[in-house]
Motif scaffolding. Structure first.
Motif, PDB file in Angstrom:
ATOM      1  N   ARG A   1       0.815  -1.222   0.000  1.00 47.05           N
ATOM      2  CA  ARG A   1       0.000   0.000   0.000  1.00 47.05           C
ATOM      3  C   ARG A   1       0.850   1.275   0.000  1.00 47.05           C
ATOM      4  NH1 ARG A   1      -3.905   2.112   4.428  1.00 47.05           N
ATOM      5  NH2 ARG A   1      -5.358   3.336   3.210  1.00 47.05           N
TER       6      ARG A   1
ATOM      7  N   GLN B   1       2.263   1.785  -3.512  1.00 47.01           N
ATOM      8  CA  GLN B   1       1.252   2.246  -4.455  1.00 47.01           C
ATOM      9  C   GLN B   1       0.967   3.733  -4.256  1.00 47.01           C
ATOM     10  OE1 GLN B   1      -1.993  -0.435  -3.670  1.00 47.01           O
ATOM     11  NE2 GLN B   1      -1.348  -1.872  -5.257  1.00 47.01           N
ATOM     12  N   LYS B   2       0.921   4.176  -3.004  1.00 51.76           N
ATOM     13  CA  LYS B   2       0.666   5.578  -2.705  1.00 51.76           C
ATOM     14  C   LYS B   2       1.817   6.452  -3.212  1.00 51.76           C
ATOM     15  CE  LYS B   2      -0.353   8.680   1.110  1.00 51.76           C
ATOM     16  NZ  LYS B   2      -0.467   8.829   2.551  1.00 51.76           N
ATOM     17  N   LYS B   3       3.054   5.994  -3.008  1.00 49.65           N
ATOM     18  CA  LYS B   3       4.211   6.745  -3.461  1.00 49.65           C
ATOM     19  C   LYS B   3       4.242   6.827  -4.988  1.00 49.65           C
ATOM     20  CE  LYS B   3       9.172   7.016  -2.754  1.00 49.65           C
ATOM     21  NZ  LYS B   3      10.339   6.403  -2.125  1.00 49.65           N
TER      22      LYS B   3
ATOM     23  N   LYS C   1       1.660   6.735  -6.985  1.00 48.23           N
ATOM     24  CA  LYS C   1       0.573   7.629  -7.390  1.00 48.23           C
ATOM     25  C   LYS C   1       0.991   9.094  -7.217  1.00 48.23           C
ATOM     26  CE  LYS C   1      -4.336   8.348  -6.513  1.00 48.23           C
ATOM     27  NZ  LYS C   1      -5.483   7.949  -5.691  1.00 48.23           N
ATOM     28  N   GLU C   2       1.673   9.411  -6.117  1.00 45.66           N
ATOM     29  CA  GLU C   2       2.140  10.770  -5.886  1.00 45.66           C
ATOM     30  C   GLU C   2       3.192  11.168  -6.924  1.00 45.66           C
ATOM     31  OE1 GLU C   2       3.564  10.719  -1.881  1.00 45.66           O
ATOM     32  OE2 GLU C   2       1.543  10.829  -1.018  1.00 45.66           O
TER      33      GLU C   2
END
Length: 111
Positions: A40, A43-45, A47-48
């Motif tokens: 998770r 994935q967040k990194k 997306k950023e």
């Protein structure tokens, strides 16, 4: 003497379905922990980073993966950018090679 081991085996065979599920519980817990601690956040990194790369504009100062600091001078449609790393020294590179935007340009006023 021979009858009591047979009863013990029969009792464990009846509870075998529950025991098999009990063996998978640690694997399920490990996967859940791995998801929240590793997958998770990655994935967040990602997306950023994609949002940062999509927001690149001409005039932005950026840091590349190679450690080169340069100014974005041209954005191409095919996912490439031109970065000026010195006076009259321009380099073409892939947009995703920019890992950090050091200074953003001010958007043009719509007057």
């Amino acid at each position: 003497m021979f009858v009591s081991p047979a009863y013990a085996q029969d009792a464990s065979a009846a509870a075998g379905g529950m025991a098999a599920f009990g063996q998978f519980v640690p694997l399920i817990l490990i996967f859940v922990i791995m998801y929240f601690l590793l997958i998770r956040p990655q994935q967040k990194k990602a997306k950023e980073h994609k949002a940062m790369v999509d927001a690149l504009r001409r005039g932005d100062m950026g840091l590349t993966q190679a450690g080169i600091i340069g100014k974005v001078v041209h954005l191409r449609e095919d996912g490439e950018i031109e970065v000026e790393i010195a006076k009259d020294m321009k380099v073409r590179m892939i947009r995703s090679a920019v890992v950090q935007v050091l200074s953003k340009t001010e958007p043009a006023a719509n007057s």
